[in-house]
Design a protein around this motif. Structure first.
Motif, PDB file in Angstrom:
ATOM      1  N   LEU A  47     -13.665  48.003 -67.759  1.00  0.00           N
ATOM      2  CA  LEU A  47     -13.346  49.103 -66.689  1.00  0.00           C
ATOM      3  C   LEU A  47     -13.529  48.532 -65.225  1.00  0.00           C
ATOM      4  O   LEU A  47     -12.700  48.716 -64.415  1.00  0.00           O
ATOM      5  N   ALA A  48     -14.742  47.515 -64.963  1.00  0.00           N
ATOM      6  CA  ALA A  48     -14.864  47.217 -64.027  1.00  0.00           C
ATOM      7  C   ALA A  48     -13.987  46.170 -63.304  1.00  0.00           C
ATOM      8  O   ALA A  48     -13.494  46.142 -62.276  1.00  0.00           O
ATOM      9  N   LYS A  98      -8.424  46.690 -86.512  1.00  0.00           N
ATOM     10  CA  LYS A  98      -9.040  46.279 -85.201  1.00  0.00           C
ATOM     11  C   LYS A  98      -8.255  47.013 -84.057  1.00  0.00           C
ATOM     12  O   LYS A  98      -7.232  46.607 -83.637  1.00  0.00           O
ATOM     13  N   SER A  99      -8.777  48.009 -83.355  1.00  0.00           N
ATOM     14  CA  SER A  99      -8.095  48.578 -82.691  1.00  0.00           C
ATOM     15  C   SER A  99      -7.942  47.948 -81.088  1.00  0.00           C
ATOM     16  O   SER A  99      -8.944  47.353 -80.817  1.00  0.00           O
ATOM     17  N   THR A 100      -6.847  48.459 -80.278  1.00  0.00           N
ATOM     18  CA  THR A 100      -6.659  47.843 -78.964  1.00  0.00           C
ATOM     19  C   THR A 100      -6.486  48.938 -78.170  1.00  0.00           C
ATOM     20  O   THR A 100      -5.917  50.046 -78.626  1.00  0.00           O
ATOM     21  N   SER A 101      -6.640  48.742 -76.899  1.00  0.00           N
ATOM     22  CA  SER A 101      -6.479  49.893 -75.928  1.00  0.00           C
ATOM     23  C   SER A 101      -5.804  49.383 -74.773  1.00  0.00           C
ATOM     24  O   SER A 101      -5.605  48.065 -74.279  1.00  0.00           O
ATOM     25  N   HIS A 102      -5.007  50.218 -74.116  1.00  0.00           N
ATOM     26  CA  HIS A 102      -4.440  49.895 -72.571  1.00  0.00           C
ATOM     27  C   HIS A 102      -4.994  50.617 -71.516  1.00  0.00           C
ATOM     28  O   HIS A 102      -5.208  51.978 -71.743  1.00  0.00           O
ATOM     29  N   ILE A 103      -5.750  50.124 -70.581  1.00  0.00           N
ATOM     30  CA  ILE A 103      -6.515  50.804 -69.583  1.00  0.00           C
ATOM     31  C   ILE A 103      -5.717  50.945 -68.050  1.00  0.00           C
ATOM     32  O   ILE A 103      -4.907  49.865 -67.736  1.00  0.00           O
ATOM     33  N   THR A 104      -5.645  52.274 -67.704  1.00  0.00           N
ATOM     34  CA  THR A 104      -4.811  52.188 -66.305  1.00  0.00           C
ATOM     35  C   THR A 104      -5.719  52.798 -65.354  1.00  0.00           C
ATOM     36  O   THR A 104      -6.223  53.925 -65.527  1.00  0.00           O
TER      37      THR A 104
END
Length: 111
Positions: A47-48, A98-104
């Protein structure tokens, strides 16, 4: 004015990232960046990086001051799941997801 930054295919589950994202939503951007620096979790580092990218985008592209920016919203979406298999008894296989994420991250100046 709002500016956003995206991180796609982050190798962490969305729920783990959302735990940290709730703590910084609505805060001033520089205060949120300082707060993330002291949270000892991998999701805080992800997040940083995204937050610092959004701040840099605002300064470079929209000529906004970092002191005036607030974290408007943080959206964590589900990315594609990597499917792996682990050998198990009697020649069978157990799945590993194995999960992945999209960060906005969206930052803006409050008016």
């Amino acid at each position: 004015m709002e500016v956003k930054a995206l991180t796609k295919y982050a190798r962490m589950t969305p729920s783990k990232i959302r735990d940290v994202a709730r703590q910084i939503q609505g805060r001033p951007a520089l205060e949120a960046a300082d707060l993330l620096r002291f949270i000892p979790r991998k999701s805080a580092r992800l997040l940083a990086k995204t937050l610092n990218s959004a701040i840099a985008n605002a300064e470079a592209n929209k000529n906004l001051s970092a002191k005036d920016l607030f974290v408007v919203s943080i959206t964590i979406g589900q990315g594609p799941t990597l499917r792996r298999f682990r050998p198990a008894a009697k020649g069978s296989a157990h799945p590993i997801r194995k999960s992945t994420s999209h960060i906005t991250v969206v930052v803006g100046d409050k008016k």
